[in-house]
Design a protein around this motif. Structure first.
Motif, PDB file in Angstrom:
ATOM      1  N   ASP A 126     -24.929  51.016  18.208  1.00  0.00           N
ATOM      2  CA  ASP A 126     -23.498  51.705  18.388  1.00  0.00           C
ATOM      3  C   ASP A 126     -23.422  52.134  19.704  1.00  0.00           C
ATOM      4  O   ASP A 126     -22.483  51.755  20.594  1.00  0.00           O
ATOM      5  CB  ASP A 126     -23.408  52.519  17.232  1.00  0.00           C
ATOM      6  N   VAL A 127     -24.472  52.954  20.104  1.00  0.00           N
ATOM      7  CA  VAL A 127     -24.467  53.509  21.428  1.00  0.00           C
ATOM      8  C   VAL A 127     -24.564  52.533  22.488  1.00  0.00           C
ATOM      9  O   VAL A 127     -23.951  52.636  23.594  1.00  0.00           O
ATOM     10  CB  VAL A 127     -25.229  54.649  21.272  1.00  0.00           C
ATOM     11  N   ALA A 128     -25.299  51.503  22.122  1.00  0.00           N
ATOM     12  CA  ALA A 128     -25.911  50.669  23.179  1.00  0.00           C
ATOM     13  C   ALA A 128     -24.374  49.905  23.616  1.00  0.00           C
ATOM     14  O   ALA A 128     -24.053  49.529  24.719  1.00  0.00           O
ATOM     15  CB  ALA A 128     -26.856  49.672  22.938  1.00  0.00           C
ATOM     16  N   GLY A 129     -23.739  49.501  22.697  1.00  0.00           N
ATOM     17  CA  GLY A 129     -22.414  48.836  22.562  1.00  0.00           C
ATOM     18  C   GLY A 129     -21.438  49.531  23.413  1.00  0.00           C
ATOM     19  O   GLY A 129     -20.707  49.128  24.241  1.00  0.00           O
ATOM     20  N   ARG A 130     -21.166  50.725  23.198  1.00  0.00           N
ATOM     21  CA  ARG A 130     -20.292  51.569  23.811  1.00  0.00           C
ATOM     22  C   ARG A 130     -20.723  51.720  25.200  1.00  0.00           C
ATOM     23  O   ARG A 130     -19.865  51.834  26.156  1.00  0.00           O
ATOM     24  CB  ARG A 130     -20.119  53.025  23.195  1.00  0.00           C
ATOM     25  N   ALA A 131     -22.037  51.898  25.569  1.00  0.00           N
ATOM     26  CA  ALA A 131     -22.544  52.137  26.964  1.00  0.00           C
ATOM     27  C   ALA A 131     -22.607  50.780  27.775  1.00  0.00           C
ATOM     28  O   ALA A 131     -22.686  50.944  28.811  1.00  0.00           O
ATOM     29  CB  ALA A 131     -23.874  52.632  26.857  1.00  0.00           C
ATOM     30  N   GLY A 132     -22.559  49.715  27.005  1.00  0.00           N
ATOM     31  CA  GLY A 132     -22.504  48.452  27.823  1.00  0.00           C
ATOM     32  C   GLY A 132     -24.096  47.999  28.230  1.00  0.00           C
ATOM     33  O   GLY A 132     -24.211  47.351  29.419  1.00  0.00           O
ATOM     34  N   TYR A 179     -32.659  47.753  25.889  1.00  0.00           N
ATOM     35  CA  TYR A 179     -32.864  48.570  27.170  1.00  0.00           C
ATOM     36  C   TYR A 179     -32.719  50.015  26.717  1.00  0.00           C
ATOM     37  O   TYR A 179     -33.426  50.865  27.175  1.00  0.00           O
ATOM     38  CB  TYR A 179     -31.505  48.125  28.126  1.00  0.00           C
ATOM     39  N   LEU A 180     -31.500  50.127  25.741  1.00  0.00           N
ATOM     40  CA  LEU A 180     -31.294  51.882  25.335  1.00  0.00           C
ATOM     41  C   LEU A 180     -32.735  52.348  24.696  1.00  0.00           C
ATOM     42  O   LEU A 180     -33.170  53.354  24.851  1.00  0.00           O
ATOM     43  CB  LEU A 180     -30.146  51.767  24.421  1.00  0.00           C
ATOM     44  N   SER A 181     -33.367  51.660  23.649  1.00  0.00           N
ATOM     45  CA  SER A 181     -34.435  51.955  23.097  1.00  0.00           C
ATOM     46  C   SER A 181     -35.568  52.332  24.279  1.00  0.00           C
ATOM     47  O   SER A 181     -36.304  53.293  23.962  1.00  0.00           O
ATOM     48  CB  SER A 181     -34.987  50.631  22.352  1.00  0.00           C
ATOM     49  N   GLU A 182     -35.713  51.475  25.258  1.00  0.00           N
ATOM     50  CA  GLU A 182     -36.829  51.849  26.241  1.00  0.00           C
ATOM     51  C   GLU A 182     -36.316  53.111  27.214  1.00  0.00           C
ATOM     52  O   GLU A 182     -37.391  53.797  27.530  1.00  0.00           O
ATOM     53  CB  GLU A 182     -36.982  50.511  27.134  1.00  0.00           C
ATOM     54  N   VAL A 183     -35.267  53.310  27.199  1.00  0.00           N
ATOM     55  CA  VAL A 183     -34.501  54.491  28.251  1.00  0.00           C
ATOM     56  C   VAL A 183     -35.144  55.536  27.215  1.00  0.00           C
ATOM     57  O   VAL A 183     -35.586  56.676  27.541  1.00  0.00           O
ATOM     58  CB  VAL A 183     -33.003  54.379  28.405  1.00  0.00           C
ATOM     59  N   GLU A 184     -34.699  55.602  25.864  1.00  0.00           N
ATOM     60  CA  GLU A 184     -34.927  56.936  25.042  1.00  0.00           C
ATOM     61  C   GLU A 184     -36.721  56.990  25.021  1.00  0.00           C
ATOM     62  O   GLU A 184     -36.996  58.088  24.781  1.00  0.00           O
ATOM     63  CB  GLU A 184     -34.440  56.485  23.517  1.00  0.00           C
ATOM     64  N   ARG A 185     -37.218  55.861  24.941  1.00  0.00           N
ATOM     65  CA  ARG A 185     -38.783  56.244  24.760  1.00  0.00           C
ATOM     66  C   ARG A 185     -39.583  56.501  26.222  1.00  0.00           C
ATOM     67  O   ARG A 185     -40.493  56.478  26.184  1.00  0.00           O
ATOM     68  CB  ARG A 185     -39.438  55.069  24.216  1.00  0.00           C
ATOM     69  N   GLY A 186     -38.574  56.554  27.310  1.00  0.00           N
ATOM     70  CA  GLY A 186     -39.155  56.913  28.565  1.00  0.00           C
ATOM     71  C   GLY A 186     -39.931  55.896  29.332  1.00  0.00           C
ATOM     72  O   GLY A 186     -40.602  55.953  30.169  1.00  0.00           O
ATOM     73  N   LEU A 187     -39.504  54.601  28.909  1.00  0.00           N
ATOM     74  CA  LEU A 187     -40.073  53.339  29.555  1.00  0.00           C
ATOM     75  C   LEU A 187     -39.541  52.897  30.723  1.00  0.00           C
ATOM     76  O   LEU A 187     -39.982  52.116  31.513  1.00  0.00           O
ATOM     77  CB  LEU A 187     -40.521  52.494  28.320  1.00  0.00           C
ATOM     78  N   LYS A 188     -37.985  53.343  30.643  1.00  0.00           N
ATOM     79  CA  LYS A 188     -37.366  52.767  31.753  1.00  0.00           C
ATOM     80  C   LYS A 188     -36.876  53.873  32.551  1.00  0.00           C
ATOM     81  O   LYS A 188     -36.745  54.745  32.017  1.00  0.00           O
ATOM     82  CB  LYS A 188     -36.266  51.903  31.474  1.00  0.00           C
ATOM     83  N   ASP A 189     -36.733  53.682  33.822  1.00  0.00           N
ATOM     84  CA  ASP A 189     -36.252  54.634  34.790  1.00  0.00           C
ATOM     85  C   ASP A 189     -34.555  54.403  35.017  1.00  0.00           C
ATOM     86  O   ASP A 189     -34.388  53.455  36.358  1.00  0.00           O
ATOM     87  CB  ASP A 189     -37.167  54.867  36.135  1.00  0.00           C
ATOM     88  N   LEU A 245     -27.389  55.949  33.322  1.00  0.00           N
ATOM     89  CA  LEU A 245     -27.379  57.166  32.676  1.00  0.00           C
ATOM     90  C   LEU A 245     -26.047  57.747  32.492  1.00  0.00           C
ATOM     91  O   LEU A 245     -25.803  58.188  31.268  1.00  0.00           O
ATOM     92  CB  LEU A 245     -28.142  58.307  33.684  1.00  0.00           C
ATOM     93  N   GLN A 246     -25.037  57.505  33.391  1.00  0.00           N
ATOM     94  CA  GLN A 246     -23.745  58.016  33.113  1.00  0.00           C
ATOM     95  C   GLN A 246     -23.013  57.171  31.857  1.00  0.00           C
ATOM     96  O   GLN A 246     -22.266  57.595  31.288  1.00  0.00           O
ATOM     97  CB  GLN A 246     -22.931  57.971  34.577  1.00  0.00           C
ATOM     98  N   ALA A 247     -23.293  55.936  31.832  1.00  0.00           N
ATOM     99  CA  ALA A 247     -22.844  55.302  30.784  1.00  0.00           C
ATOM    100  C   ALA A 247     -23.335  55.453  29.565  1.00  0.00           C
ATOM    101  O   ALA A 247     -22.584  55.476  28.689  1.00  0.00           O
ATOM    102  CB  ALA A 247     -23.073  53.623  31.185  1.00  0.00           C
ATOM    103  N   ILE A 248     -24.647  55.809  29.300  1.00  0.00           N
ATOM    104  CA  ILE A 248     -25.169  55.999  28.129  1.00  0.00           C
ATOM    105  C   ILE A 248     -24.957  57.413  27.693  1.00  0.00           C
ATOM    106  O   ILE A 248     -24.742  57.681  26.451  1.00  0.00           O
ATOM    107  CB  ILE A 248     -26.912  56.081  28.224  1.00  0.00           C
ATOM    108  N   ALA A 249     -24.833  58.444  28.613  1.00  0.00           N
ATOM    109  CA  ALA A 249     -24.566  59.744  28.172  1.00  0.00           C
ATOM    110  C   ALA A 249     -22.991  59.984  27.829  1.00  0.00           C
ATOM    111  O   ALA A 249     -22.635  60.614  26.979  1.00  0.00           O
ATOM    112  CB  ALA A 249     -24.700  60.656  29.195  1.00  0.00           C
TER     113      ALA A 249
END
Length: 100
Positions: A45-51, A56-66, A72-76
């Motif tokens: 759901d969050v990934a869809g809204r963020a585009g 990718y979102l999972s890897e960002v949440e786990r701190g694997l992606k920078d 960050l603005q799109a996800i936030a």
């Protein structure tokens, strides 16, 4: 000539020095994950809204992606957070304690 100083043993090192500080991407990722879970939302759901992709979102949440500032603005934004609010939450001492 100069004085020879002994190299400290690893056993003598303080526990704080033994553990590296968490990276910024790890702190931000944990805060994004915490907010998503608090809201009861799924990654998809969050990934869809963020585009972004779910992976990718999972890897960002786990701190694997920078992620870039734009990502960050799109996800936030998908979590109704501003980037300033996200940065403030990630930098607060409680977040640092939880990350350790």
């Amino acid at each position: 000539m100069g004085q020879i100083l002994p190299f400290p043993d690893r056993d003598d090192a303080s526990p704080a020095a033994a553990e590296p500080e968490p990276l910024w991407r790890e702190l931000v990722g944990r805060e994004l994950h915490r907010e998503r879970v608090r809201r009861g939302e799924r990654l998809v759901d969050v990934a869809g809204r963020a585009g972004v992709s779910v992976q990718y979102l999972s890897e960002v949440e786990r701190g694997l992606k920078d992620p870039s500032s734009e990502m960050l603005q799109a996800i936030a934004g998908a979590l109704d957070l501003g980037t300033r609010e996200l940065a403030t939450r990630a930098a607060r001492p409680e977040a640092l304690a939880l990350a350790a």
